[in-house]
Design a protein around this motif. Structure first.
Motif, PDB file in Angstrom:
ATOM      1  N   ASN A  66      22.522  55.193   6.485  1.00 41.41           N
ATOM      2  CA  ASN A  66      22.662  55.126   5.026  1.00 41.41           C
ATOM      3  C   ASN A  66      24.086  55.438   4.580  1.00 41.41           C
ATOM      4  O   ASN A  66      24.632  54.792   3.687  1.00 41.41           O
ATOM      5  CB  ASN A  66      21.690  56.107   4.358  1.00 41.41           C
ATOM      6  CG  ASN A  66      20.243  55.663   4.496  1.00 41.41           C
ATOM      7  OD1 ASN A  66      19.963  54.501   4.755  1.00 41.41           O
ATOM      8  ND2 ASN A  66      19.320  56.599   4.330  1.00 41.41           N
TER       9      ASN A  66
ATOM     10  N   LYS B  23      14.492  47.364  12.284  1.00 37.06           N
ATOM     11  CA  LYS B  23      15.008  47.562  10.928  1.00 37.06           C
ATOM     12  C   LYS B  23      16.483  47.944  10.961  1.00 37.06           C
ATOM     13  O   LYS B  23      17.295  47.433  10.167  1.00 37.06           O
ATOM     14  CB  LYS B  23      14.189  48.643  10.231  1.00 37.06           C
ATOM     15  CG  LYS B  23      14.459  48.802   8.750  1.00 37.06           C
ATOM     16  CD  LYS B  23      13.500  49.819   8.143  1.00 37.06           C
ATOM     17  CE  LYS B  23      13.756  50.007   6.653  1.00 37.06           C
ATOM     18  NZ  LYS B  23      12.816  51.018   6.074  1.00 37.06           N
TER      19      LYS B  23
ATOM     20  N   ASP C 295      19.824  45.368   2.578  1.00 34.77           N
ATOM     21  CA  ASP C 295      19.469  46.787   2.500  1.00 34.77           C
ATOM     22  C   ASP C 295      17.959  46.892   2.272  1.00 34.77           C
ATOM     23  O   ASP C 295      17.445  46.490   1.232  1.00 34.77           O
ATOM     24  CB  ASP C 295      20.226  47.453   1.353  1.00 34.77           C
ATOM     25  CG  ASP C 295      19.971  48.959   1.281  1.00 34.77           C
ATOM     26  OD1 ASP C 295      19.159  49.451   2.090  1.00 34.77           O
ATOM     27  OD2 ASP C 295      20.573  49.614   0.420  1.00 34.77           O
TER      28      ASP C 295
ATOM     29  N   THR D 148      26.701  52.559   5.485  1.00 37.34           N
ATOM     30  CA  THR D 148      26.480  51.247   4.859  1.00 37.34           C
ATOM     31  C   THR D 148      26.429  51.345   3.332  1.00 37.34           C
ATOM     32  O   THR D 148      26.183  50.339   2.660  1.00 37.34           O
ATOM     33  CB  THR D 148      25.161  50.623   5.365  1.00 37.34           C
ATOM     34  OG1 THR D 148      24.066  51.517   5.105  1.00 37.34           O
ATOM     35  CG2 THR D 148      25.239  50.324   6.860  1.00 37.34           C
TER      36      THR D 148
ATOM     37  N   LEU E 214      15.863  54.079   6.275  1.00 40.94           N
ATOM     38  CA  LEU E 214      15.483  53.664   7.626  1.00 40.94           C
ATOM     39  C   LEU E 214      14.173  54.312   8.040  1.00 40.94           C
ATOM     40  O   LEU E 214      13.266  53.644   8.544  1.00 40.94           O
ATOM     41  CB  LEU E 214      16.583  54.028   8.623  1.00 40.94           C
ATOM     42  CG  LEU E 214      16.276  53.695  10.089  1.00 40.94           C
ATOM     43  CD1 LEU E 214      16.205  52.186  10.292  1.00 40.94           C
ATOM     44  CD2 LEU E 214      17.323  54.316  11.016  1.00 40.94           C
TER      45      LEU E 214
ATOM     46  N   SER F 270      18.558  44.881  12.170  1.00 43.85           N
ATOM     47  CA  SER F 270      18.604  43.855  11.124  1.00 43.85           C
ATOM     48  C   SER F 270      19.585  44.245  10.025  1.00 43.85           C
ATOM     49  O   SER F 270      20.290  43.399   9.469  1.00 43.85           O
ATOM     50  CB  SER F 270      17.210  43.639  10.540  1.00 43.85           C
ATOM     51  OG  SER F 270      16.322  43.125  11.522  1.00 43.85           O
ATOM     52  N   ARG F 271      19.631  45.533   9.699  1.00 47.83           N
ATOM     53  CA  ARG F 271      20.591  46.007   8.696  1.00 47.83           C
ATOM     54  C   ARG F 271      22.022  45.790   9.168  1.00 47.83           C
ATOM     55  O   ARG F 271      22.928  45.522   8.368  1.00 47.83           O
ATOM     56  CB  ARG F 271      20.351  47.500   8.410  1.00 47.83           C
ATOM     57  CG  ARG F 271      21.282  48.090   7.364  1.00 47.83           C
ATOM     58  CD  ARG F 271      20.976  47.549   5.985  1.00 47.83           C
ATOM     59  NE  ARG F 271      21.735  48.207   4.928  1.00 47.83           N
ATOM     60  CZ  ARG F 271      22.743  47.640   4.269  1.00 47.83           C
ATOM     61  NH1 ARG F 271      23.122  46.392   4.556  1.00 47.83           N
ATOM     62  NH2 ARG F 271      23.370  48.299   3.303  1.00 47.83           N
TER      63      ARG F 271
END
Length: 619
Positions: free
Chosen positions: A430, A558, A596, A433, A600, A561-562
């Motif tokens: 978090n 997840k 986004d 990004t 997570l 992919s982010r």
């Protein structure tokens, strides 16, 4: 002659595989005829007979190169009750190994699990429940299958021992034993434990008071009550395999892992190895596979159950491609069956033993053994609802140490998962990004001038842009994939996760140390360093995401992919860390990050907070 009951176990020996079975029948017993095989009548016995074959030399250790097949198996789980976290732990260990190998060495791989559905215990449980054995088996087997699907266990085969393919495999296996003269009929007596489905020696039982205070004999290992039984059974000449088993074990030190269990089996093999009763009177046990040619006997449930590993490999016709590449994951309570009986039986029919037996210990609850009487059996489905599927997968594999029993309690799960998944890993993603730090939403560029490569890093950038601790981080993460693989190969998944978490914490330290939120993007020099800090952090997260796929697949997906890591970029061949640091191009540099998707991993609430909120109070 009367023989005393015994419970031992052992593994492997040097014999070659046999071809398909030849069928011979005597009415009225009906046996499924394998396709393409001839039928003939024999006067006294009804047997599926593979042709005799000479014993072969000891098998050589197979290579572990790319494209090599592997077959991972869990135990097949007994359907006398619903699944608990001990069953789930076995399945998750095998699943993590299976996923890891698929990422490490893409090639043909299989993971088999299933349910063990025959035996006196099932027969009695069905009668007590007022149902039939087939109905009970279908119901409970469905619970296991549903649990493993919900837990994201990537099984390729779910076998039930009531299936026709398994019945045929067991009949053929029995015929192979008979054909080699390794079965004989004899009177057998001893202490029999119905819940454990095994005979015990006098040394394996003790006397304790029952619920009414009356003295009764029980198993020392399980505590279950035993009864003296005398009947005529078929016996397997297990005693003939003591020396071959000892020699095999001495030459294969890593065949049973971890090491303490290897030593346990060696000690067992120093004791006498009596012949094994491999059938029960059909008048006592109807729910099982009949002995071919003898309607008075039922095949012993453990012989029936162990053959499942061959069934999923395609025995008796198509197993050669997959056997003996098997790696069994088993609990320590069934080690004897898998480490003595099973290898001896395989040797007896001319098959190589499995390559490895991975053994794990049990789970307790607040320091106590799980039991229905104590009311402390933990429902895995309830745990998924409380901790999420990946959260509970992570806890069991992170805290489970195969060599010793591990303890479950709610506060322990919450503390671990919050600390390592929600805070350390999720918080790091978090932060690096966030639009306030990375407004362009891309994988930033790495500056070689800000983070110079070389062994003279003590002299790098007197301004302190790359510190000694930063180079330690790069070295740790660079070495991490090999370290994780080594731990997986040695059945130490918990240590692999420890090493990943240690690097995650190092990365958080790196991010905090250089405080990119304090750097000014309008200053070219500071922007260059800010982008480099973000690039290094994202590269670390990419490596962690790939390595965590076997343990927390949904969360890892997840995360990756982010970071805009494509599905084809997630194998272990894609674990080149920080290529720009090594002067090579990076395929991720300048790539737009993925969407986004929010936090997570959500923080789990403590029991006290949940109770207060339920009552409408603020904590």
């Amino acid at each position: 002659m009367v023989r005393q009951g015994s419970l031992l176990a052992s593994r492997h020996s040097p014999l070659a595989s046999g071809p398909g079975c030849e069928v011979s029948l005597v009415p009225p017993v009906s046996i499924v005829r394998p396709p393409g095989l001839t039928m003939r009548w024999l006067p006294a016995r009804c047997l599926l007979r593979p042709p005799r074959r000479p014993l072969a030399a000891p098998p050589r250790r197979r290579s572990s190169g790319p494209g090599r097949r592997w077959l991972l198996t869990t135990p097949i789980f007994y359907v006398n009750g619903p699944p608990h976290i001990g069953h789930l732990y076995s399945a998750l260990l095998a699943d993590a190994l299976h996923r890891h190998r698929g990422l490490l060495r893409p090639g043909p791989g299989r993971l088999a699990t299933g349910t063990d559905e025959h035996g006196l215990k099932i027969q009695q449980a069905a009668a007590a429940a007022g149902t039939s054995p087939p109905e009970l088996c279908a119901q409970v087997s469905g619970l296991f299958r549903d649990l493993f699907c919900r837990a994201a266990v990537s099984f390729t085969d779910f076998i039930r021992t009531t299936e026709p393919r398994h019945r045929r495999a067991v009949q053929c296996f029995w015929a192979a034993l008979q054909d080699r003269g390794l079965l004989y009929k004899d009177f057998y007596e001893g202490w029999y434990c119905t819940p454990d489905e095994c005979f015990l020696t006098q040394a394996q039982i003790t006397e304790r008071p029952d619920a009414q205070g009356r003295p009764c004999k029980v198993s020392l290992e399980s505590g279950h009550q035993v009864h003296w039984t005398k009947e005529e059974n078929y016996m397997f000449k297990l005693s003939e395999f003591q020396e071959p088993l000892q020699k095999w074990l001495q030459g294969n030190r890593h065949v049973i892992s971890p090491e303490p269990f290897y030593q346990v089996v060696r000690r067992w093999l120093e004791e006498d190895l009596p012949d094994l009763s491999v059938s029960r009177e059909r008048s006592r046990l109807q729910w099982g596979i009949p002995v071919p040619g003898d309607s008075t006997q039922t095949i012993y449930v453990w012989v029936d159950a162990l053959v499942n590993y061959l069934t999923v490999a395609g025995y008796p016709d198509a197993h050669h491609a997959w056997w003996p590449t098997a790696h069994h994951v088993v609990g320590k309570d069934i080690l004897k069956f898998h480490a003595i009986y099973w290898p001896a039986l395989l040797m007896a029919v001319g098959l190589d033993p499995p390559e490895q037996i991975c053994v794990h210990s049990h789970w307790t609850v607040h320091g106590q053994k799980m039991s229905k009487s104590l009311g402390n059996v933990v429902d895995p489905v309830a745990c998924f609802k409380q901790y999420t599927v990946d959260g509970f997968r992570y806890f069991l594999l992170r805290q489970g140490v195969p060599e010793r029993d591990c303890d479950y309690y709610e506060e322990k799960v919450i503390k671990l998962v919050n600390s390592e998944l929600a805070d350390a890993l999720g918080g790091l993603l978090n932060r690096c990004t966030a639009s306030s730090i990375n407004p362009s939403g891309i994988y930033p560029h790495f500056s070689e001038s800000c983070f110079r490569k070389g062994s003279d890093h003590v002299d790098v950038e007197p301004s302190g842009r790359a510190l000694a601790e930063d180079y330690e981080l790069v070295a740790s993460v660079d070495h991490l994939p090999l370290q994780v693989t080594d731990y997986f190969e040695h059945f130490q998944i918990y240590k692999a996760l420890e090493s990943i978490v240690a690097c995650v914490r190092q990365t958080n330290g790196f991010f905090q140390r250089h405080a990119p939120w304090k750097l000014c993007r309008d200053n070219p020099a500071e922007k260059c360093w800010l982008d480099t800090v973000l690039h290094v952090t994202l590269e670390c997260l990419r490596i962690y995401g790939i390595l965590l796929q076997p343990v927390i697949p949904a969360t890892a997906d997840k995360l990756l992919s982010r970071l805009a890591v494509k599905p084809e970029e997630r194998t272990f061949t894609d674990l080149t860390f920080l290529p720009r640091y090594h002067g090579k191009p990076s395929p991720f540099e300048g790539r737009r990050l993925g969407p986004d998707m929010g936090t997570l991993f959500p923080r789990l609430e403590t029991p006290g907070r949940r109770r207060m909120e339920t009552k409408g109070l603020r904590p």
